[in-house]
Design an enzyme around this catalytic site. Sequence first.
Site, PDB file in Angstrom:
ATOM      1  N   LYS A 185       0.864  -1.200   0.000  1.00 11.20           N
ATOM      2  CA  LYS A 185       0.000   0.000   0.000  1.00 11.20           C
ATOM      3  C   LYS A 185       0.889   1.236   0.000  1.00 11.20           C
ATOM      4  CE  LYS A 185      -3.973   1.929   2.575  1.00 11.20           C
ATOM      5  NZ  LYS A 185      -4.820   1.786   3.788  1.00 11.20           N
TER       6      LYS A 185
ATOM      7  N   SER B  86      -9.808   2.048   2.728  1.00  9.12           N
ATOM      8  CA  SER B  86      -8.871   2.762   1.894  1.00  9.12           C
ATOM      9  C   SER B  86      -7.885   1.858   1.147  1.00  9.12           C
ATOM     10  CB  SER B  86      -8.080   3.748   2.751  1.00  9.12           C
ATOM     11  OG  SER B  86      -7.260   3.057   3.672  1.00  9.12           O
TER      12      SER B  86
ATOM     13  N   SER C  62     -10.287  -0.181   6.985  1.00  7.88           N
ATOM     14  CA  SER C  62      -9.631  -0.031   5.678  1.00  7.88           C
ATOM     15  C   SER C  62      -8.939  -1.276   5.127  1.00  7.88           C
ATOM     16  CB  SER C  62      -8.609   1.106   5.738  1.00  7.88           C
ATOM     17  OG  SER C  62      -9.250   2.348   5.631  1.00  7.88           O
TER      18      SER C  62
END
Lengths: 496, 488
Positions: free
Chosen positions: A78, A158, A182
């Site tokens: 990420k 997210s 997330s």
Amino acid sequence: MSNLTDLTMAEARDGLRAKDFSAVDLTKAHLEAIEGAGALNCFVTNTPDLALERAAQSDNRIGSGESGSMEGMPIAVKDLFCTRDVQTTASSHILQGFTPTYESTVSQNLIDDGAIMLGKTNLDEFAMGSSNETSYFEPVVNPWRREGDDTPLVPGGSSGGSSASVAARLCVGATGTDTGGSIRQPAAFTGIVGVKPTYGRCSRWGIVAFASSLDQAGPMTRTVRDAAIMLGSMASYDPKDSTSIDRDVPNYEAELGKDVRGLKIGIPTEYRVDGMDPEIEKLWSSGADWLRDAGAEIVDISLPHTKYALPAYYIIAPAEASSNLARYDGVKYGLRVSESDDDITELYEKTRAEGFGTEVKRRVLIGTYVLSAGYYDAYYIKAQKVRSLIAQDFTNVFDKVDAILTPTTPSAAFGIGDRTDDPISMYLNDVFTVTVNLAGLPGISIPAGLDANGLPLGLQLIGRAFDEQTLFRLGSVVEQAAAFKASPVNWWSAAS
Amino acid sequence: MSNMQERRGQVIQGVTGDWEVVVGLEVHAQVASNAKLFSGAPTTFGAGPNENVSLVDAAMPGMLPVINQFCVEQAIRTGLGINAKINLKSVFDRKNYFYPDLPAGYQISQYKDPIVGEGVVTVDLADGQSVDIGIERLHLEQDAGKSTHEGDHSLVDLNRAGVALMEIVSKPDIRSSEEAAAYLQKLRAILRYLGTCDGNMEEGSLRADVNVSVRKSGDPFGTRCEIKNVNSIRFVAAAIDYEARRQVDLIEDGGEVDQETRLFDPNTGKTRTMRSKEDAHDYRYFPDPDLLPLEFDQSVVDEIARNLPELPDQKKARFIEELGLSAYDAGVLVSEKETADFFEEAAAGRDPKIVANWTTGELFAALNKSGQSLSDCNVSAKQLGALIDLIADDTISGRIAKDVFEIMFEKGGNPAEIVEERGLKQVTDTSEIEAIVDQVIANNPDKAAEVKTKPKAIGWFVGQVMQASGGKANPKAVNEILKRKLES
């Protein structure tokens, strides 16, 4: 070798050990898949050269019998984890072009164990969002589509780039971070496994901070076993993070297949919200049945302060974020917007006005407001009290049960653009997940079925602090019972 | 509060009567430590711009603070040194504001729950009174960096950013500029005795924010102004004098004191507005989520207390009780650690009173005159001791010793060698002295006769004989011989 990308992490590990293929082969196969998946927009930065270089080193280690637990595993990271010499943006314009000179503890742990980073995945800007639509680098598209309908869907957020890339077989696993859901919500939206470990289990050092008291890194994989393998590598005690806890990392993989007979599983009444999707409700009771069939005892429990969790979360997280994001000011690194005759205040204002997106600005404003003189007690202090009560709710029920079963999300993945006009409906995505962050507990989302449209749905298990083992044990039971084998039909290669 | 009733505060005479000055000080003391409060970066003074900066100090994304335990111990040590309550649990908060020399956009400080609570510092004043100044709290916080403005651009040096500071807040117990100066001096001495701050105001290791208000005796506190960052004890006193007068004049002219932040200009001796109350920041304090509450056991405090050095008040008491010094001398000697150390080294194995007299007398006078400090003067404690030894064993007289001291102070050197080189040894040979005595008596028969009726007149002969011997004659022997010859 086209099927190398279908291998789970455990299968790939076996194949590498058996020398059925090399780490370079495995990496190349995934890099090719990434090249063909531009339509998904999973990555902010691709690092194919670095990946191949590391894959070659990995093959050397395998050859000399020095394999680590993640040896040769092509993973995605990420873009919230700082990576040495590789651009790290948090999907924000304000950090575009920022290249750290340091590696986050979690990504370093993965490197040390032999993992190979393929690239940095897209996310909601500064991890603020539940659909990946707040990214400065455009939304990620969910590889899943409703049956007979090519409406582009969100991958959740997210960690949307991570979830989509794992679901689309672009990598064997990906790192995520979870502040209010997330990891778990995008995992549910894309039919994969996501683990939010206990707060303090994984180091936050080198992860761009959103809400420091809630942020926690975790693995996103296609199986529970893979999540256990990957968390074992990511977790560590880190003296550089004062909130990291000095506890040994257990062998999570060894928990899989262990007996769950006699374990007590709580079903919280308060999670049965009004107007709940009947398909979700049905899946939830199936989950309870599967665990009961495996010998666990299902117990009704009450977590009375649940309804206050979302409002408390949307005070505490923005409050911390408003302070954490103050450092992005155009002075030291990243974007700077100023005219030659601007003073420092104008530089701040222009840089932050242009550098931050709408959702980030909204949360910085909310956070600044709730911490302001005259409002602090009414908002921030009250939210902290609610947070204590929520944690106490969990402490009380964990006297009686070993884990809690809930749905991960109130709905399946929705269409891109469907909820961007209404922040509150977007925030409601986190209704089943935020309590876990507020209480600092571990949670796992497991793909458990498909809705009528053929979209994946997830079930969440919540455990006691630092009892990820029980979650893996129970998660494996749910996974087997659900027999979730579906994968998205590849439409994107042709589209790319 | 001891002596509060009789205490005479500073009085500002206005047209409407006398005004009382009320002062509270917030002292920022840099913790003596090798590394910063939350990063491992060094704190060495004088490093090149931005040489002492870590990723944490520069607030790079994802960087986290880790508390420096040594700084915590220094704060505890200081808390014990000012007789304060040590809080076993305290909290670090973020103080949020934007400025280029504050890279994170917040300063980590302690707001609601400081590491040290209430305490007291006893201050000696020139008239012999001593007053207790209450301490409100002491907390740990980070220093900011330094901005330099050059033409159309500004430069930022982060060497100081993140350095540990102790903010020591007094209660509004100070009633004069003299008390403020004495308090600051005493506090600095305590910090230096403890070794928790070098107290160097020139290098910015110690700075004070001065809160000043005025009121008519018996009235409630007036509105205060805060004078920021005053960096010398003299300036603190000057700023209070100016500010108190300004406030009295303002009120008596029908105006009102605005609560505001002001700056003291040492060149003009005046204070001026820096920031009005309306422009005050809302710092949005909240507990720093990157740091757990700071907690330690009482045993940690006890261990530090056991190893606490002797502090000025204790040392003063010992000098009075064990060494027989006057309260005044003892007070003067302990007021600076350096002086006390010098005195103790010089006094070891010698008559402490004589050493005290030499230290506070000849040595201090010479230092004052030359503007030197003890550390850069030519006379070492050992050398002063050796000089006193030469008097004690009759090698030289006290008068000659003063000359020798002057040479030592001006040029440096060992007293014994100076005495030897310059032939200043006292004449103790009685036959030699007798010859001089005889000569002086022979030259002054009238005066000699006078001694028979006025025994005090013998003093004149002592002077004459000493002069004739070039000061080298042993005064005791001179006295004895003169008495024998003149009184018989």
